[in-house]
Design a protein around this motif. Sequence first.
Motif, PDB file in Angstrom:
ATOM      1  N   GLU A  30       0.812  -1.221   0.000  1.00 24.96           N
ATOM      2  CA  GLU A  30       0.000   0.000   0.000  1.00 24.96           C
ATOM      3  C   GLU A  30       0.845   1.271   0.000  1.00 24.96           C
ATOM      4  O   GLU A  30       0.633   2.166  -0.818  1.00 24.96           O
ATOM      5  CB  GLU A  30      -0.960   0.025   1.190  1.00 24.96           C
ATOM      6  N   SER A  31       1.786   1.390   0.892  1.00 23.37           N
ATOM      7  CA  SER A  31       2.584   2.619   0.964  1.00 23.37           C
ATOM      8  C   SER A  31       3.450   2.780  -0.281  1.00 23.37           C
ATOM      9  O   SER A  31       3.619   3.888  -0.787  1.00 23.37           O
ATOM     10  CB  SER A  31       3.430   2.655   2.236  1.00 23.37           C
ATOM     11  N   PHE A  32       3.990   1.675  -0.792  1.00 24.26           N
ATOM     12  CA  PHE A  32       4.787   1.733  -2.020  1.00 24.26           C
ATOM     13  C   PHE A  32       3.936   2.246  -3.181  1.00 24.26           C
ATOM     14  O   PHE A  32       4.360   3.122  -3.935  1.00 24.26           O
ATOM     15  CB  PHE A  32       5.352   0.346  -2.349  1.00 24.26           C
ATOM     16  N   LEU A  33       2.728   1.715  -3.322  1.00 26.70           N
ATOM     17  CA  LEU A  33       1.862   2.130  -4.431  1.00 26.70           C
ATOM     18  C   LEU A  33       1.365   3.562  -4.268  1.00 26.70           C
ATOM     19  O   LEU A  33       1.062   4.212  -5.268  1.00 26.70           O
ATOM     20  CB  LEU A  33       0.694   1.158  -4.579  1.00 26.70           C
ATOM     21  N   SER A  34       1.287   4.054  -3.035  1.00 26.09           N
ATOM     22  CA  SER A  34       0.898   5.463  -2.866  1.00 26.09           C
ATOM     23  C   SER A  34       2.016   6.386  -3.365  1.00 26.09           C
ATOM     24  O   SER A  34       1.755   7.482  -3.845  1.00 26.09           O
ATOM     25  CB  SER A  34       0.538   5.762  -1.415  1.00 26.09           C
ATOM     26  N   GLU A  35       3.254   5.918  -3.286  1.00 25.36           N
ATOM     27  CA  GLU A  35       4.395   6.682  -3.802  1.00 25.36           C
ATOM     28  C   GLU A  35       4.605   6.463  -5.304  1.00 25.36           C
ATOM     29  O   GLU A  35       5.215   7.292  -5.971  1.00 25.36           O
ATOM     30  CB  GLU A  35       5.672   6.288  -3.059  1.00 25.36           C
TER      31      GLU A  35
END
Length: 170
Positions: A30-35
Motif C-alpha cells: 500500500e505505501s509503495f503504491l501510494s508513492e
Amino acid sequence: MGRDAEQIAAARYGIATRGDLLRWARRDAESFLSEHPLPDEPLPTPDLTPYLTALAEAQRPAEASAVTRHLLDAAEPVLRAVSDYLLAAAQWRGQNRGAKLDSPPKMLMTAAGHSLSVLGLADAADLAALRAAYDPAPSPDTPAHDRPRAASDLPPAPPKSPPAGPAPSR
C-alpha cells in the motif's frame, strides 16, 4: 462450511491460500503504491473490428493471410512490451542468477518467451495455410514432375546475382 477445495487443503497443510497471499501482498504494498501510483484501468483493448470485417470478406488464402499479417504486425509491439516487462521482473535484483528451473524467476522468463511465441505460432499457421494453397504436397500417386503448374502460380524468378568480381584486397 462454505470453504472451497483450496481453503480446505491450505488448512490441512498449514499453508496460505492464493487469496491470502494476494491480500497480504496488497496490504504490504500500500505505501509503495501510494508513492508509485499505477493505472487502475486495464491496458486499452485494440479495436479488432477492421480485422474481423476484412477477414469475413476475404475470399482467398492470400487475402486472409494479409489480414492476419497486419494484425500480427500491429500486435507485436504490445506483446514485445509485455515480454520485456516479464523478463525485467524475472531479473529483478538478480534473482534469476543461479535460480532453479521451477523457480519464480525462471517461470517469469518462460512466460516472457511464451508471450512472444504467440506470434511465432500464428506465423507458422499462416504459412501452412499459404503452403496448402500455393504449394500443396503432391499426392502419393502423382510424381512431382507430372504436376502441372500455371506460370501465374509460381513465384517470380529470383533476380540474377551480379557477376563475381575480384575479391576485396586486404
